[in-house]
Write an enzyme that holds these catalytic residues in place. Structure first.
Site, PDB file in Angstrom:
ATOM      1  N   ARG A 147      61.246  16.510  -8.815  1.00 24.09           N
ATOM      2  CA  ARG A 147      62.368  15.625  -8.547  1.00 24.09           C
ATOM      3  C   ARG A 147      62.312  15.155  -7.100  1.00 24.09           C
ATOM      4  O   ARG A 147      61.828  15.862  -6.227  1.00 24.09           O
ATOM      5  CB  ARG A 147      63.692  16.350  -8.789  1.00 24.09           C
ATOM      6  CG  ARG A 147      64.051  16.471 -10.252  1.00 24.09           C
ATOM      7  CD  ARG A 147      65.413  17.071 -10.462  1.00 24.09           C
ATOM      8  NE  ARG A 147      65.423  18.484 -10.134  1.00 24.09           N
ATOM      9  CZ  ARG A 147      65.951  19.002  -9.047  1.00 24.09           C
ATOM     10  NH1 ARG A 147      66.547  18.229  -8.157  1.00 24.09           N
ATOM     11  NH2 ARG A 147      65.898  20.296  -8.831  1.00 24.09           N
ATOM     12  N   TYR A 204      57.916  11.840 -14.117  1.00 26.60           N
ATOM     13  CA  TYR A 204      57.930  13.303 -14.169  1.00 26.60           C
ATOM     14  C   TYR A 204      59.304  13.916 -14.400  1.00 26.60           C
ATOM     15  O   TYR A 204      60.292  13.502 -13.772  1.00 26.60           O
ATOM     16  CB  TYR A 204      57.363  13.846 -12.854  1.00 26.60           C
ATOM     17  CG  TYR A 204      57.113  15.332 -12.918  1.00 26.60           C
ATOM     18  CD1 TYR A 204      55.987  15.828 -13.579  1.00 26.60           C
ATOM     19  CD2 TYR A 204      58.009  16.235 -12.383  1.00 26.60           C
ATOM     20  CE1 TYR A 204      55.770  17.173 -13.676  1.00 26.60           C
ATOM     21  CE2 TYR A 204      57.794  17.593 -12.473  1.00 26.60           C
ATOM     22  CZ  TYR A 204      56.665  18.060 -13.113  1.00 26.60           C
ATOM     23  OH  TYR A 204      56.451  19.398 -13.217  1.00 26.60           O
ATOM     24  N   GLY A 205      59.367  14.904 -15.224  1.00 24.97           N
ATOM     25  CA  GLY A 205      60.505  15.819 -15.368  1.00 24.97           C
ATOM     26  C   GLY A 205      61.864  15.165 -15.214  1.00 24.97           C
ATOM     27  O   GLY A 205      62.176  14.149 -15.847  1.00 24.97           O
ATOM     28  N   GLY A 206      62.670  15.767 -14.369  1.00 21.82           N
ATOM     29  CA  GLY A 206      64.054  15.347 -14.190  1.00 21.82           C
ATOM     30  C   GLY A 206      64.215  13.904 -13.716  1.00 21.82           C
ATOM     31  O   GLY A 206      65.311  13.359 -13.780  1.00 21.82           O
ATOM     32  N   LYS A 217      68.699  16.318 -16.201  1.00 25.45           N
ATOM     33  CA  LYS A 217      69.500  16.371 -14.971  1.00 25.45           C
ATOM     34  C   LYS A 217      70.392  15.138 -14.823  1.00 25.45           C
ATOM     35  O   LYS A 217      71.527  15.251 -14.357  1.00 25.45           O
ATOM     36  CB  LYS A 217      68.593  16.510 -13.758  1.00 25.45           C
ATOM     37  CG  LYS A 217      67.600  17.664 -13.836  1.00 25.45           C
ATOM     38  CD  LYS A 217      68.283  19.009 -13.868  1.00 25.45           C
ATOM     39  CE  LYS A 217      67.246  20.131 -13.831  1.00 25.45           C
ATOM     40  NZ  LYS A 217      67.822  21.456 -13.908  1.00 25.45           N
ATOM     41  N   HIS A 229      75.075  23.804 -14.391  1.00 31.76           N
ATOM     42  CA  HIS A 229      73.649  24.125 -14.304  1.00 31.76           C
ATOM     43  C   HIS A 229      73.475  25.605 -14.617  1.00 31.76           C
ATOM     44  O   HIS A 229      73.203  26.410 -13.728  1.00 31.76           O
ATOM     45  CB  HIS A 229      73.184  23.787 -12.877  1.00 31.76           C
ATOM     46  CG  HIS A 229      71.700  23.780 -12.692  1.00 31.76           C
ATOM     47  ND1 HIS A 229      71.124  23.857 -11.457  1.00 31.76           N
ATOM     48  CD2 HIS A 229      70.689  23.696 -13.577  1.00 31.76           C
ATOM     49  CE1 HIS A 229      69.806  23.824 -11.583  1.00 31.76           C
ATOM     50  NE2 HIS A 229      69.512  23.725 -12.858  1.00 31.76           N
ATOM     51  N   SER A 262      67.140  26.003  -9.124  1.00 31.83           N
ATOM     52  CA  SER A 262      65.857  25.924  -9.826  1.00 31.83           C
ATOM     53  C   SER A 262      64.880  26.960  -9.275  1.00 31.83           C
ATOM     54  O   SER A 262      64.883  27.241  -8.085  1.00 31.83           O
ATOM     55  CB  SER A 262      65.240  24.542  -9.645  1.00 31.83           C
ATOM     56  OG  SER A 262      66.014  23.583 -10.294  1.00 31.83           O
ATOM     57  N   CYS A 305      64.593  30.209  -9.633  1.00 30.46           N
ATOM     58  CA  CYS A 305      65.138  31.487  -9.166  1.00 30.46           C
ATOM     59  C   CYS A 305      65.078  32.534 -10.277  1.00 30.46           C
ATOM     60  O   CYS A 305      65.809  33.517 -10.241  1.00 30.46           O
ATOM     61  CB  CYS A 305      66.593  31.321  -8.748  1.00 30.46           C
ATOM     62  SG  CYS A 305      66.807  31.149  -6.992  1.00 30.46           S
ATOM     63  N   THR A 355      65.054  31.058 -16.128  1.00 31.96           N
ATOM     64  CA  THR A 355      64.457  31.124 -17.464  1.00 31.96           C
ATOM     65  C   THR A 355      64.126  32.573 -17.831  1.00 31.96           C
ATOM     66  O   THR A 355      64.291  32.983 -18.978  1.00 31.96           O
ATOM     67  CB  THR A 355      63.214  30.213 -17.541  1.00 31.96           C
ATOM     68  OG1 THR A 355      63.623  28.880 -17.202  1.00 31.96           O
ATOM     69  CG2 THR A 355      62.617  30.193 -18.938  1.00 31.96           C
ATOM     70  N   ASN A 356      63.699  33.360 -16.847  1.00 30.72           N
ATOM     71  CA  ASN A 356      63.437  34.787 -17.114  1.00 30.72           C
ATOM     72  C   ASN A 356      64.706  35.497 -17.560  1.00 30.72           C
ATOM     73  O   ASN A 356      64.697  36.269 -18.533  1.00 30.72           O
ATOM     74  CB  ASN A 356      62.906  35.500 -15.866  1.00 30.72           C
ATOM     75  CG  ASN A 356      61.544  34.996 -15.445  1.00 30.72           C
ATOM     76  OD1 ASN A 356      60.912  34.216 -16.152  1.00 30.72           O
ATOM     77  ND2 ASN A 356      61.080  35.428 -14.276  1.00 30.72           N
ATOM     78  N   ASP A 384      69.045  26.323 -19.039  1.00 30.68           N
ATOM     79  CA  ASP A 384      69.233  25.452 -17.869  1.00 30.68           C
ATOM     80  C   ASP A 384      70.625  24.840 -17.743  1.00 30.68           C
ATOM     81  O   ASP A 384      71.139  24.740 -16.637  1.00 30.68           O
ATOM     82  CB  ASP A 384      68.184  24.330 -17.900  1.00 30.68           C
ATOM     83  CG  ASP A 384      68.021  23.643 -16.556  1.00 30.68           C
ATOM     84  OD1 ASP A 384      68.156  24.322 -15.515  1.00 30.68           O
ATOM     85  OD2 ASP A 384      67.772  22.428 -16.528  1.00 30.68           O
ATOM     86  N   ARG A 398      54.738  22.691 -15.164  1.00 35.00           N
ATOM     87  CA  ARG A 398      55.780  22.944 -16.168  1.00 35.00           C
ATOM     88  C   ARG A 398      55.216  23.100 -17.572  1.00 35.00           C
ATOM     89  O   ARG A 398      54.136  22.600 -17.886  1.00 35.00           O
ATOM     90  CB  ARG A 398      56.765  21.770 -16.189  1.00 35.00           C
ATOM     91  CG  ARG A 398      57.523  21.571 -14.886  1.00 35.00           C
ATOM     92  CD  ARG A 398      58.773  22.388 -14.850  1.00 35.00           C
ATOM     93  NE  ARG A 398      59.393  22.422 -13.532  1.00 35.00           N
ATOM     94  CZ  ARG A 398      60.657  22.785 -13.336  1.00 35.00           C
ATOM     95  NH1 ARG A 398      61.427  23.125 -14.350  1.00 35.00           N
ATOM     96  NH2 ARG A 398      61.144  22.834 -12.117  1.00 35.00           N
ATOM     97  N   ARG A 441      68.373  33.411  -4.313  1.00 36.39           N
ATOM     98  CA  ARG A 441      67.278  34.258  -3.852  1.00 36.39           C
ATOM     99  C   ARG A 441      67.538  34.592  -2.391  1.00 36.39           C
ATOM    100  O   ARG A 441      67.429  33.726  -1.522  1.00 36.39           O
ATOM    101  CB  ARG A 441      65.984  33.468  -4.025  1.00 36.39           C
ATOM    102  CG  ARG A 441      64.709  34.189  -3.715  1.00 36.39           C
ATOM    103  CD  ARG A 441      63.532  33.232  -3.874  1.00 36.39           C
ATOM    104  NE  ARG A 441      63.126  33.075  -5.264  1.00 36.39           N
ATOM    105  CZ  ARG A 441      62.222  33.851  -5.875  1.00 36.39           C
ATOM    106  NH1 ARG A 441      61.616  34.810  -5.197  1.00 36.39           N
ATOM    107  NH2 ARG A 441      61.919  33.650  -7.128  1.00 36.39           N
ATOM    108  N   GLY A 457      63.458  42.904 -16.991  1.00 39.33           N
ATOM    109  CA  GLY A 457      64.234  43.576 -18.039  1.00 39.33           C
ATOM    110  C   GLY A 457      65.273  44.534 -17.497  1.00 39.33           C
ATOM    111  O   GLY A 457      66.320  44.766 -18.123  1.00 39.33           O
ATOM    112  N   ASN A 487      67.193  44.006 -15.129  1.00 37.64           N
ATOM    113  CA  ASN A 487      68.426  43.304 -14.763  1.00 37.64           C
ATOM    114  C   ASN A 487      69.515  43.533 -15.817  1.00 37.64           C
ATOM    115  O   ASN A 487      70.699  43.337 -15.557  1.00 37.64           O
ATOM    116  CB  ASN A 487      68.160  41.802 -14.583  1.00 37.64           C
ATOM    117  CG  ASN A 487      67.312  41.527 -13.342  1.00 37.64           C
ATOM    118  OD1 ASN A 487      67.250  42.368 -12.430  1.00 37.64           O
ATOM    119  ND2 ASN A 487      66.649  40.393 -13.304  1.00 37.64           N
TER     120      ASN A 487
HETATM  121  O1  SAT Z   1      62.200  18.414 -13.239  1.00 36.08           O
HETATM  122  S1  SAT Z   1      63.532  18.961 -13.523  1.00 36.08           S
HETATM  123  O2  SAT Z   1      64.510  18.418 -12.588  1.00 36.08           O
HETATM  124  O3  SAT Z   1      63.939  18.628 -14.865  1.00 36.08           O
HETATM  125  C1  SAT Z   1      63.457  20.646 -13.418  1.00 36.08           C
HETATM  126  C2  SAT Z   1      64.262  21.305 -12.401  1.00 36.08           C
HETATM  127  O4  SAT Z   1      64.387  20.858 -11.286  1.00 36.08           O
HETATM  128  O5  SAT Z   1      64.820  22.365 -12.743  1.00 36.08           O
HETATM  129 MN    MN Z   2      67.456  23.407 -13.574  1.00 34.81          MN
END
Ligand code: SAT
Ligand code: MN
Length: 595
Positions: free
Chosen positions: A69, A211-213, A220, A240, A262, A264, A267-268, A287, A378, A409, A504, A506
């Site tokens: 982004r 790309y992505g976002g 986003k 978020h 993002s 941090c 997803t885990n 997300d 990604r 973090r 795990g 956590n």
């Molecule tokens: O590329 S994105 O903005 O969708 C991913 C992110 O920043 O978490």
């Molecule tokens: Mn995100």
């Protein structure tokens, strides 16, 4: 096609401006997905991975300038500058449109314009919204197939006069007669990239990035930026946040929504596998959470997305086995390393790679100076492929949220977990959340970044007003308001060693939160909030020394005090929009710290 006149009109208007060679209305079928990938294989921008190792999966290499982004090319346009506040790039809407129309003019020459009807959230859910993305990128079409619900069924739900959010996108690289992409990821130079939002008309215009976002506009741009303003207007929440369900040994279900900046480990956490006996964890989203107050007064959450667009580096069978399982097939990889046997690899995947081709297309060995995968490489994978996806993840009613978690973090100062004294204090914790830098944003260099509610790049109106919205939601929720906690998995000791095992384990912290709700766990009152008493955290079977635990649960009053001036300065930028209740929380904190 559609019976929606507004949609037809918009498509024909944009077609006139962008002059594509053809227009394709996306039906959302598997055939269509396959065709998109064929087009990109032919153009040399997609690579098919080994079918036996990674069925139906593909690798893309973006342009090196188009890997994340771009926050300083992201704009929010509203009539009054003060409505976007000091945390957004404001532009006057007419001026921005004029500038972008010049760029859109003829920008799809030589390409097809795809019209993607998509639903954020299960089709027909009272919390869902419909968007229409127009794009000249087959990469966007394929990714949107995974990340959202796409196609004819959405047009049916839209009907003749349904509301939709128009999302305009072009990679900004028209093709001359006979020209093809010929192996080169199409995008425009950085100074021509625009990620623009017009919240007063629920409109998104994006140009120049694939790309992505920047390009998958449901994520986003719609589900956070435009939705944040809609949510404020309409009295709900667009956050978020990951969503998960935790079930205790007695079978009681707890639903948790958690906000982290993002990269941090969100997803885990979303796919966490508890290391404590008898506890079960299931993923609902990784997300974004959309939440509404239900008729029974509870706060109900849905995941508006249907896929994971996750950071690849660092993902391994150790850090996130469920993500590794989710990406075994039908996955799009972007900016990962290509191994000699046609599979993907990245730093921190947990197995070595001796030789391959890096994300820039150059030969790579472990001796190479540069990374094999881009730090923001990604994967795009369907959520249904996650082995621990919650059976209720597509429930149109959503799930009732019991707990909010904020975090970031921080290698020092912030303890493992803190429970807020009450809702207002929890809002203060969310508002003052801070984290050390991420790779997901190209242009953020500073070390410690205050990222309120992990919404700094995504809240498209004044942050002070957004905090007031949180206070208002708390008032409306009353006794049914979720409890609010703050966590930090990332503490290090003086030698730079992690103090907490994380992953795990956590679940032990989450268990403490659930036990607190049920009145089963003890706490100690400190100036910054309630912390676990030494014996109330379940540490059976984990190696955390008494000394480390003490450090993890220590409140260093001096260190907290020394951060106050910077917090005050951060808050004061919101001037008269800073809620009185936030000022009160700050004053209370200051007093409690003896400052
Ligand atoms: O590329 S994105 O903005 O969708 C991913 C992110 O920043 O978490
Ligand atoms: Mn995100």
């Amino acid at each position: 096609m559609t019976k929606n006149e507004k949609l037809k009109q918009w498509v024909s208007e944009m077609k006139k401006i962008c002059t594509p060679d053809a227009v394709h209305w996306c039906d959302g079928s598997k055939d269509e997905y396959d065709r998109m990938l064929e087009i990109m294989l032919d153009a040399g921008i997609a690579m098919k991975l080994d079918e036996s190792k990674r069925p139906n999966s593909f690798l893309f290499r973006s342009d090196p300038s188009d890997v994340a982004r771009v926050e300083d090319r992201t704009y929010v346009a509203s009539r009054k500058k003060e409505d976007v506040g000091p945390t957004n790039n404001w532009v006057e809407p007419k001026e921005l449109k004029e500038k972008m129309l010049k760029l859109y003019n003829g920008c799809m020459k030589g390409r097809t314009m795809y019209v993607i009807p998509f639903s954020m959230g299960p089709i027909g859910s009272p919390i869902s919204k419909i968007g229409i993305e127009m794009t000249d990128s087959p990469y966007v079409v394929a990714n949107m197939h995974i990340m959202t619900r796409v196609g004819t069924k959405v047009l049916e739900a839209l009907g003749a006069d349904g509301e939709f959010i128009p999302c305009m996108h072009s990679v900004g690289k028209p093709l001359a007669q006979g020209e093809t992409d010929n192996g080169k990821w199409p995008c425009a130079p950085i100074e021509q990239k625009y990620i623009s939002h017009f919240p007063e008309e629920n409109l998104i215009w994006s140009y120049g990035s694939g790309y992505g976002g920047n390009a998958l506009l449901g994520k986003k741009c719609l589900a956070l930026r435009i939705a944040s303003v809609m949510a404020k207007r309409e009295g709900w929440m667009a956050e978020h946040m990951l969503i998960l369900r935790l079930t205790n040994p007695e079978g009681r279900k707890f639903h948790i929504a958690a906000a982290f900046p993002s990269a941090c480990g969100k997803t885990n956490l979303a796919m966490l596998q508890p290391t404590i006996k008898g506890w079960k964890c299931e993923c609902i989203g990784d997300d974004i959470a959309w939440m509404k107050i239900a008729p029974d007064g509870s706060l109900r959450a849905i995941n508006p997305e249907s896929g994971f667009f996750g950071v690849a580096p660092g993902t391994s069978y150790e850090s996130n086995p469920m993500a590794m399982e989710s990406i075994r097939k039908n996955t799009i990889f972007t900016n990962c390393l290509l191994t000699d046997d046609n599979d993907i690899w990245w730093e921190g995947i947990g197995v070595p790679c001796k030789h391959g081709v890096d994300w820039k297309g150059k030969e790579w060995t472990p001796e190479s100076k540069e990374k094999g995968a881009h730090p923001n490489a990604r994967f795009t994978a369907p959520a249904r492929q996650c082995p621990v996806i919650c059976p209720d993840w597509e429930n149109p009613e959503g799930v009732p949220i019991d707990i909010f978690i904020f975090g970031g973090r921080r290698t020092s100062v912030v303890p493992l977990v803190t429970e807020s004294f009450d809702w207002d204090h929890g809002v203060y914790l969310g508002a003052t959340a801070a984290s050390e830098a991420t790779a997901a944003a190209l242009d953020v260099k500073s070390k410690l970044r205050r990222d309120p509610f992990a919404m700094l790049p995504f809240c498209a109106y004044d942050m002070g007003d957004y905090w007031q919205h949180w206070f208002d939601m708390g008032d409306r929720l009353g006794k049914k308001a979720p409890k609010i906690f703050y966590v930090n998995w990332f503490r290090k000791d003086a030698d730079g060693k992690w103090l907490w095992p994380g992953f795990g384990d956590n679940s032990r912290v989450l268990k403490w939160m659930c036990d607190r709700i049920e009145g089963k766990a003890e706490c100690v009152e400190t100036p910054i909030g309630r912390l676990p008493s030494k014996t109330s955290l379940d540490l059976s079977g984990v190696k955390v020394t008494g000394k480390d635990l003490e450090e993890l649960l220590k409140v260093d009053v001096q260190a907290w005090k020394s951060e106050l001036p910077e917090i005050e300065e951060f808050m004061n930028q919101f001037k008269d929009r800073l809620p009185e209740r936030m000022k009160k929380q700050f004053a209370k904190m200051k007093k409690q710290l003896g400052g």
